[in-house]
Design a protein around this motif. Structure first.
Motif, PDB file in Angstrom:
ATOM      1  N   ILE A  42     -58.802  34.490 -39.341  1.00 39.48           N
ATOM      2  CA  ILE A  42     -59.276  34.871 -38.326  1.00 39.48           C
ATOM      3  C   ILE A  42     -58.932  33.772 -37.162  1.00 39.48           C
ATOM      4  O   ILE A  42     -59.138  32.644 -37.394  1.00 39.48           O
ATOM      5  N   ALA A  43     -58.238  34.089 -35.949  1.00 42.63           N
ATOM      6  CA  ALA A  43     -57.941  32.952 -35.171  1.00 42.63           C
ATOM      7  C   ALA A  43     -58.730  32.905 -33.865  1.00 42.63           C
ATOM      8  O   ALA A  43     -58.686  34.101 -33.224  1.00 42.63           O
ATOM      9  N   ILE A  44     -59.669  32.100 -33.578  1.00 43.17           N
ATOM     10  CA  ILE A  44     -60.497  31.883 -32.330  1.00 43.17           C
ATOM     11  C   ILE A  44     -59.783  31.207 -31.118  1.00 43.17           C
ATOM     12  O   ILE A  44     -59.328  29.999 -31.505  1.00 43.17           O
ATOM     13  N   VAL A  45     -59.275  31.849 -30.159  1.00 40.46           N
ATOM     14  CA  VAL A  45     -58.621  31.419 -29.093  1.00 40.46           C
ATOM     15  C   VAL A  45     -59.472  31.145 -27.923  1.00 40.46           C
ATOM     16  O   VAL A  45     -60.193  31.910 -27.499  1.00 40.46           O
ATOM     17  N   ALA A  46     -59.537  29.906 -27.481  1.00 42.23           N
ATOM     18  CA  ALA A  46     -60.519  29.599 -26.358  1.00 42.23           C
ATOM     19  C   ALA A  46     -59.827  28.589 -25.403  1.00 42.23           C
ATOM     20  O   ALA A  46     -58.969  27.728 -25.942  1.00 42.23           O
ATOM     21  N   SER A  47     -60.209  28.238 -24.177  1.00 39.68           N
ATOM     22  CA  SER A  47     -59.669  27.437 -23.172  1.00 39.68           C
ATOM     23  C   SER A  47     -61.112  26.753 -22.603  1.00 39.68           C
ATOM     24  O   SER A  47     -62.027  27.025 -23.188  1.00 39.68           O
ATOM     25  N   ASN A  48     -60.816  25.990 -21.884  1.00 38.52           N
ATOM     26  CA  ASN A  48     -61.863  25.267 -21.196  1.00 38.52           C
ATOM     27  C   ASN A  48     -63.068  26.033 -20.750  1.00 38.52           C
ATOM     28  O   ASN A  48     -63.019  26.967 -20.244  1.00 38.52           O
ATOM     29  N   GLU A  49     -64.275  25.432 -21.049  1.00 34.67           N
ATOM     30  CA  GLU A  49     -65.623  26.195 -20.397  1.00 34.67           C
ATOM     31  C   GLU A  49     -65.907  27.500 -21.162  1.00 34.67           C
ATOM     32  O   GLU A  49     -66.299  28.345 -20.737  1.00 34.67           O
TER      33      GLU A  49
ATOM     34  N   LEU B 154     -58.716  27.568 -35.204  1.00 33.23           N
ATOM     35  CA  LEU B 154     -59.284  27.288 -33.933  1.00 33.23           C
ATOM     36  C   LEU B 154     -58.132  27.069 -33.034  1.00 33.23           C
ATOM     37  O   LEU B 154     -57.178  26.242 -33.328  1.00 33.23           O
ATOM     38  N   VAL B 155     -57.872  27.827 -31.979  1.00 36.38           N
ATOM     39  CA  VAL B 155     -56.524  27.479 -31.244  1.00 36.38           C
ATOM     40  C   VAL B 155     -56.924  27.260 -29.739  1.00 36.38           C
ATOM     41  O   VAL B 155     -57.373  28.102 -28.850  1.00 36.38           O
ATOM     42  N   PRO B 156     -57.129  25.991 -29.438  1.00 36.06           N
ATOM     43  CA  PRO B 156     -57.372  25.479 -28.258  1.00 36.06           C
ATOM     44  C   PRO B 156     -56.340  25.697 -27.204  1.00 36.06           C
ATOM     45  O   PRO B 156     -54.989  25.382 -27.764  1.00 36.06           O
ATOM     46  N   VAL B 157     -56.416  26.095 -25.887  1.00 31.26           N
ATOM     47  CA  VAL B 157     -55.247  26.461 -25.022  1.00 31.26           C
ATOM     48  C   VAL B 157     -55.911  25.657 -23.566  1.00 31.26           C
ATOM     49  O   VAL B 157     -56.687  25.972 -23.148  1.00 31.26           O
ATOM     50  N   GLN B 158     -54.949  24.855 -23.327  1.00 33.21           N
ATOM     51  CA  GLN B 158     -55.228  23.925 -22.336  1.00 33.21           C
ATOM     52  C   GLN B 158     -55.053  24.808 -20.952  1.00 33.21           C
ATOM     53  O   GLN B 158     -53.951  24.893 -20.446  1.00 33.21           O
TER      54      GLN B 158
ATOM     55  N   LEU C  65     -49.199  29.913 -33.796  1.00 34.22           N
ATOM     56  CA  LEU C  65     -49.853  31.324 -34.213  1.00 34.22           C
ATOM     57  C   LEU C  65     -48.715  32.217 -34.617  1.00 34.22           C
ATOM     58  O   LEU C  65     -47.857  32.737 -33.696  1.00 34.22           O
ATOM     59  N   ASP C  66     -48.992  32.558 -35.936  1.00 34.43           N
ATOM     60  CA  ASP C  66     -48.128  33.772 -36.344  1.00 34.43           C
ATOM     61  C   ASP C  66     -48.829  35.058 -36.589  1.00 34.43           C
ATOM     62  O   ASP C  66     -49.654  35.037 -37.436  1.00 34.43           O
ATOM     63  N   LEU C  67     -48.571  36.167 -36.048  1.00 28.43           N
ATOM     64  CA  LEU C  67     -49.561  37.474 -35.984  1.00 28.43           C
ATOM     65  C   LEU C  67     -49.468  38.160 -37.372  1.00 28.43           C
ATOM     66  O   LEU C  67     -50.157  38.776 -38.124  1.00 28.43           O
ATOM     67  N   ASP C  68     -48.233  37.650 -38.058  1.00 34.88           N
ATOM     68  CA  ASP C  68     -47.863  37.910 -39.535  1.00 34.88           C
ATOM     69  C   ASP C  68     -49.074  37.317 -40.442  1.00 34.88           C
ATOM     70  O   ASP C  68     -49.274  38.002 -41.435  1.00 34.88           O
ATOM     71  N   GLU C  69     -49.620  36.328 -39.997  1.00 31.49           N
ATOM     72  CA  GLU C  69     -50.449  35.668 -40.804  1.00 31.49           C
ATOM     73  C   GLU C  69     -51.917  35.698 -40.359  1.00 31.49           C
ATOM     74  O   GLU C  69     -52.869  35.006 -40.960  1.00 31.49           O
ATOM     75  N   VAL C  70     -52.311  36.636 -39.296  1.00 30.42           N
ATOM     76  CA  VAL C  70     -53.425  36.574 -38.802  1.00 30.42           C
ATOM     77  C   VAL C  70     -54.260  38.047 -38.776  1.00 30.42           C
ATOM     78  O   VAL C  70     -53.471  39.008 -38.549  1.00 30.42           O
ATOM     79  N   ASP C  71     -55.260  38.110 -39.264  1.00 34.53           N
ATOM     80  CA  ASP C  71     -55.974  39.332 -39.632  1.00 34.53           C
ATOM     81  C   ASP C  71     -56.819  39.829 -38.148  1.00 34.53           C
ATOM     82  O   ASP C  71     -57.056  41.001 -37.903  1.00 34.53           O
ATOM     83  N   CYS C  72     -57.184  38.940 -37.416  1.00 38.49           N
ATOM     84  CA  CYS C  72     -58.150  39.041 -36.140  1.00 38.49           C
ATOM     85  C   CYS C  72     -57.933  37.710 -35.149  1.00 38.49           C
ATOM     86  O   CYS C  72     -57.753  36.801 -35.522  1.00 38.49           O
ATOM     87  N   LEU C  73     -57.826  38.144 -34.148  1.00 40.93           N
ATOM     88  CA  LEU C  73     -57.842  37.213 -32.747  1.00 40.93           C
ATOM     89  C   LEU C  73     -59.237  37.586 -32.335  1.00 40.93           C
ATOM     90  O   LEU C  73     -59.608  38.686 -31.886  1.00 40.93           O
ATOM     91  N   LEU C  74     -59.894  36.524 -31.993  1.00 38.26           N
ATOM     92  CA  LEU C  74     -61.309  36.504 -31.524  1.00 38.26           C
ATOM     93  C   LEU C  74     -61.424  35.779 -30.055  1.00 38.26           C
ATOM     94  O   LEU C  74     -61.081  34.617 -30.298  1.00 38.26           O
ATOM     95  N   PHE C  75     -62.191  36.073 -29.095  1.00 39.90           N
ATOM     96  CA  PHE C  75     -61.994  35.625 -27.951  1.00 39.90           C
ATOM     97  C   PHE C  75     -63.567  35.353 -27.677  1.00 39.90           C
ATOM     98  O   PHE C  75     -64.446  36.453 -27.197  1.00 39.90           O
ATOM     99  N   PRO C  76     -64.181  34.174 -27.532  1.00 39.71           N
ATOM    100  CA  PRO C  76     -65.353  33.889 -26.874  1.00 39.71           C
ATOM    101  C   PRO C  76     -65.481  34.026 -25.574  1.00 39.71           C
ATOM    102  O   PRO C  76     -64.450  34.005 -24.620  1.00 39.71           O
TER     103      PRO C  76
END
Length: 204
Positions: free
Chosen positions: A8-15, A37-41, A85-96
């Protein structure tokens, strides 16, 4: 319920809304999932608001850095960049939720990632303001969803039917309403992942 061999990849940016990242991270990793955890500036850093991307890690509304300093990388989570991030290796993208989705929806790479994941049938999950990124990716037309009331009109304008429920799944899209609904939302994500892994019953 176990999520072994699930990523599961959790994608988030500031705030980002701190609890909406921390709860799924803890619960889903406890069930055995590998969490990236995938932090995006993108956007401004809170308290204080800083423009320089290198001056501070991606930070939640209430001060949680990404990755969290109190949890050791490699135990509950790993860290990946958006480029890695490689979608071939990810089962879920999660966005807070929080303000993070508003920042992410103007990042072209994030929007394209969501569109590609939707085409693949990768599980997509978002809570509170999180579904904003799905609006931007134009993947909600005809879907049943829920989310924070401030984005209901946006989701309806994107073609979705909005429900006032804690969490809802429509095919490979799971949405949640507000932080109080994190248990139901995270359970819906886990159940969706388990259902996708279980082989279909063969007719007698």
């Amino acid at each position: 319920m176990t999520l072994t061999d699930t990523t599961i990849a959790i994608v988030a940016s500031n705030e980002f809304e701190d609890i909406e990242l921390e709860y799924p991270l803890l619960r889903l990793s406890h069930l055995g999932a590998d969490v990236a955890l995938v932090p995006v500036q993108a956007g401004h850093h809170p308290r204080p608001a800083l423009r320089e991307a290198e001056s501070k890690p991606v930070t939640g509304r209430f001060g949680t850095p990404l990755p969290p300093e109190v949890m050791v990388e490699g135990n509950r989570y790993t860290v990946q960049s958006l480029d890695e991030l490689d979608l071939d290796e990810v089962d879920c993208l999660l966005f807070p939720g929080g303000f993070s989705p508003d920042h992410l929806r103007v990042v072209d790479e994030v929007v394209e990632l969501i569109r590609e994941a939707d085409e693949r049938g990768t599980l997509l999950a978002a809570i509170c303001h999180g579904p904003w990124v799905f609006v931007e990716a134009d993947i909600l037309d005809g879907r049943d969803v829920c989310g924070y009331e401030a984005i209901h009109t946006d989701m309806e304008n994107a073609g979705a039917t909005v429900h006032d429920v804690p969490a809802i799944q429509d095919d490979h899209v799971v949405t949640g309403r507000v932080p109080d609904d994190l248990p139901e939302f995270t359970e819906a994500v886990a159940e969706a992942l388990v259902d996708r892994e279980e082989p279909a019953e063969q007719p007698a």
